[in-house]
Design an enzyme around this catalytic site. Structure first.
Site, short mmCIF file in Angstrom:
data_model
loop_
_atom_site.label_atom_id
_atom_site.label_comp_id
_atom_site.label_asym_id
_atom_site.label_seq_id
_atom_site.Cartn_x
_atom_site.Cartn_y
_atom_site.Cartn_z
N SER A 23 42.08 30.72 38.66
CA SER A 23 41.70 31.98 38.04
C SER A 23 41.81 31.82 36.53
O SER A 23 41.03 31.08 35.93
CB SER A 23 42.58 33.12 38.57
OG SER A 23 42.19 34.35 38.00
N HIS A 50 37.96 32.80 40.02
CA HIS A 50 37.86 34.24 39.86
C HIS A 50 37.03 34.56 38.62
O HIS A 50 37.41 34.20 37.50
CB HIS A 50 39.25 34.86 39.70
CG HIS A 50 40.10 34.70 40.93
ND1 HIS A 50 41.44 35.01 40.94
CD2 HIS A 50 39.81 34.27 42.17
CE1 HIS A 50 41.93 34.79 42.15
NE2 HIS A 50 40.96 34.33 42.92
N ASP A 139 46.85 34.94 44.65
CA ASP A 139 45.78 34.52 45.55
C ASP A 139 45.95 33.04 45.90
O ASP A 139 46.16 32.20 45.03
CB ASP A 139 44.42 34.75 44.89
CG ASP A 139 43.26 34.57 45.87
OD1 ASP A 139 43.48 34.67 47.08
OD2 ASP A 139 42.13 34.33 45.39
#
Length: 224
Positions: A23, A50, A139
């Site tokens: 991310s 992301h 995540d």
């Protein structure tokens, strides 16, 4: 017949897929990692970053400039290509079916690594190699439990090369006890190469499965 299957598996290496998640800071991390993978790297790579949905082509182009491997968008229902980097489109949920083909659906929010990892564990079992790179929040933490529980391998980027904010995703994965090795980014890239390409490395680079990973039941894929 069994000898032929064994020979086929040996020739393609110990892993059918390498799944990566990142991310915050991920684009730079992916660029550095892919720059260290050799052109002969045989396994397909699937990476999720992301980001918003409108950056797909730009990310593919950016990573292609750093990678000796071809870099392409991950395509719905198309088989993975060996020695190719497949980029999950932005704001897209990617899961593997029982045959190892990816299915793509629009995702709400940014939590995409957990499903990718868990479905890879269901589809490929112990032949999954996953890595959690720099990023915020958690995540990937649930997904690495599925990978480890299926007998696959998990790596994570270390704090020194993530930075304080970027270490949240790797830290959450490490906290599960299901990460085999925590490595600086450059070393992590070399570990991927060794695990996939060096005969016997996957057998030697093994860490015991934690007790709670043995009983994890991966959550079912979303329907529709």
């Amino acid at each position: 017949m069994s000898g032929g299957v064994h020979s086929e598996q040996s020739s393609r290496g110990p892993f059918d897929v390498v799944c990566l998640a990142a991310s915050l800071g991920g684009i730079q991390a992916y660029g550095k990692l892919l720059a260290r993978l050799p052109a002969a790297f045989p396994a397909p790579v699937v990476l999720v970053q992301h980001r918003s949905a409108d950056t797909e082509e730009r990310l593919v182009a950016v990573l292609a400039r750093r990678s000796a491997l071809p870099v392409v968008p991950l395509a719905h229902r198309r088989p993975l290509r060996p020695g190719t980097v497949h980029v999950v489109p932005g704001r897209t949920r990617a899961v593997f079916d029982a045959e190892g083909r990816p299915s793509l659906r629009q995702a709400e929010g940014h939590r995409m690594a957990d499903e990718l990892f868990a479905s890879a564990a269901r589809a490929f079992g112990p032949r999954v190699l996953a890595a959690v790179l720099t990023g915020r929040l958690d995540d990937g933490a649930k997904g690495v439990r599925s990978v480890k529980g299926a007998g696959g391998r998990v790596l994570a980027q270390d704090e020194a090369t993530c930075g304080e904010l970027g270490f949240q995703m790797p830290a959450a994965a490490i906290a599960t006890g299901c990460v085999d090795f925590v490595l600086p980014l450059e070393v992590l890239a070399d570990a991927l190469t060794a695990l996939v390409m060096v005969p016997g490395a996957a057998g030697m680079m093994r860490v015991a499965l934690p007790p709670w990973a043995r009983v994890v039941t991966p959550s079912p894929a979303y329907a529709g």
